[in-house]
Enzyme design. Sequence first.
Site, PDB file in Angstrom:
ATOM      1  N   GLN A  98      -6.548 -14.120   0.213  1.00  0.00           N
ATOM      2  CA  GLN A  98      -5.317 -14.517   0.897  1.00  0.00           C
ATOM      3  C   GLN A  98      -5.280 -16.034   1.086  1.00  0.00           C
ATOM      4  OE1 GLN A  98      -4.012 -12.168   4.252  1.00  0.00           O
ATOM      5  NE2 GLN A  98      -2.904 -13.879   5.153  1.00  0.00           N
ATOM      6  N   ASP A 129      -2.265 -11.037  14.063  1.00  0.00           N
ATOM      7  CA  ASP A 129      -3.523 -10.553  13.517  1.00  0.00           C
ATOM      8  C   ASP A 129      -3.881 -11.246  12.204  1.00  0.00           C
ATOM      9  OD1 ASP A 129      -1.385  -9.361  12.197  1.00  0.00           O
ATOM     10  OD2 ASP A 129      -2.476  -7.515  11.763  1.00  0.00           O
ATOM     11  N   ARG A 180      -9.394   0.963   3.576  1.00  0.00           N
ATOM     12  CA  ARG A 180      -8.276   1.704   3.013  1.00  0.00           C
ATOM     13  C   ARG A 180      -8.630   2.272   1.647  1.00  0.00           C
ATOM     14  NH1 ARG A 180      -3.168  -2.390   3.995  1.00  0.00           N
ATOM     15  NH2 ARG A 180      -3.175  -2.348   6.269  1.00  0.00           N
ATOM     16  N   LYS A 214      -8.659  -3.441  11.339  1.00  0.00           N
ATOM     17  CA  LYS A 214      -8.622  -2.039  10.929  1.00  0.00           C
ATOM     18  C   LYS A 214     -10.001  -1.439  11.210  1.00  0.00           C
ATOM     19  CE  LYS A 214      -4.529  -2.426   8.861  1.00  0.00           C
ATOM     20  NZ  LYS A 214      -4.305  -3.859   9.030  1.00  0.00           N
ATOM     21  N   HIS A 223       7.167  -3.676   9.861  1.00  0.00           N
ATOM     22  CA  HIS A 223       7.352  -4.884   9.052  1.00  0.00           C
ATOM     23  C   HIS A 223       8.580  -5.686   9.486  1.00  0.00           C
ATOM     24  CE1 HIS A 223       5.005  -2.343   6.102  1.00  0.00           C
ATOM     25  NE2 HIS A 223       4.363  -3.484   5.994  1.00  0.00           N
ATOM     26  N   THR A 225       0.823  -1.213   0.000  1.00  0.00           N
ATOM     27  CA  THR A 225       0.000   0.000   0.000  1.00  0.00           C
ATOM     28  C   THR A 225       0.855   1.260   0.000  1.00  0.00           C
ATOM     29  OG1 THR A 225      -0.200  -0.303   2.392  1.00  0.00           O
ATOM     30  CG2 THR A 225      -2.046  -1.018   1.042  1.00  0.00           C
ATOM     31  N   LYS A 260       5.627   3.865  15.841  1.00  0.00           N
ATOM     32  CA  LYS A 260       5.021   5.163  15.605  1.00  0.00           C
ATOM     33  C   LYS A 260       5.739   6.225  16.439  1.00  0.00           C
ATOM     34  CE  LYS A 260       1.583   3.983  12.854  1.00  0.00           C
ATOM     35  NZ  LYS A 260       1.430   4.497  11.495  1.00  0.00           N
TER      36      LYS A 260
END
Length: 427
Positions: free
Chosen positions: A173, A194, A84, A80, A46, A38, A232
């Site tokens: 997936q 997740d 997105r 989420k 990651h 994305t 973050k």
Amino acid sequence: MSFVEELRWRGMLQDIMPGTEELLNKEKVSGYIGFDPTGDSLHVGHLTQIMTLIHFQNAGHQPVALVGGATGMIGDPSFKSAERNLLDEATLQHNVNCLKEQLAKFLNFGDGENDAKMVNNYDWFKDFSFLDFIRDVGKLITVNYMMAKDSVKKRLEGDNGLSFTEFTYQLIQGYDFYYLWKHHNCKVQMGGSDQWGNIVTGSEMIRRQDQGTAYAITTQLIKKADGQKFGKTESGAVWLDPKKTSPYKYYQFWLNTSDDDAKNWIRIFTLKTEAEIDAIIAEHDAAPHTRAVQKALAKDITIRTHSEQDYETAVKTSEFLFGNGSLEFLADLEHEAVLEVFDGVPQFEISKEALTAGINILDLLAVDTQVFPSKGEARKMLQGGGVALNKEKISDIELVVSADSLINNTYIVAQRGKKNYFLIIAK
């Protein structure tokens, strides 16, 4: 040490499907992790999965990195809160190419039995019609099965709901796993905790379609000791691309971790042995102010993500900004890199022509720039020994500054007091 044992002692292992460890101990296996393109860069979030693939390869298995050119057009809804933005094909292809380049810095790619392989699920989905998909794949998994997934339940209970596009993501997936199992003998899928629901959908699809057996491993989601999300900062994500996050800022991210986080993360994000890590932690505990764990962690991951030279520049930058380091390292940097070093530092532009003719120090600091709000304050600080140019103390209020003072024929670094820096750029 086996792959699963490696993940276990490093504190990375979350869930493992029965029989997986026995399979990996018995034979060399291909296993994959998917990366969602994305964006045109991976970020430190990651790194857990990158490290998983590194350990997988080091244990003698074949790592497969799946870059989701097809799934990236949809976006994984797992945990989420909202859907997105969907990306066009050209943007996705650009992102895929960038991610391939980044992953190649961590894994050994090639044609050997143990060499890593890169695949793009767009290659097998681009000619897959909608009717073929719902006929051949949709029939394998019931709606009840899909609705039971925690990630789906959470979105259905939320304010934004779940689009049909996102709802089908687990089928896509799941088919990725089936395709790689069937065509690449890929027996294991790995990912963050997740992803467990999506991974199990794939193994279930393999069982129902071909009565085959597939396996799964997930790693823990990394959080800070205070419960905040890992990776973050106040300015956003910490990227692996040096154009998005400079090597200096990347180094500082790891260097500024808390003691508790650093002691956990040095196990997860470096390849150091248990004995090496125990020794570093012992050294740190004997003299916490030296921050031995943070320095070892930051050095290791900065070099592997960027380079030895980038690490050395980051250290010299830190020594300059926070210690008594010299400015010599600036001579080796391009203009953009210099600006990165002084990101957040007030910057002023002056005329190189005027500087060549000579500028009085008071005018330089209070007229041509605003290092000081007035000549009076500049004079007072100069006479008190609180001003430095290029790390050299200045006290002479009659001093004429010329182009000879320029670093790289472009910069003067002014310092007011101990910690207030200003970058003067001659143009």
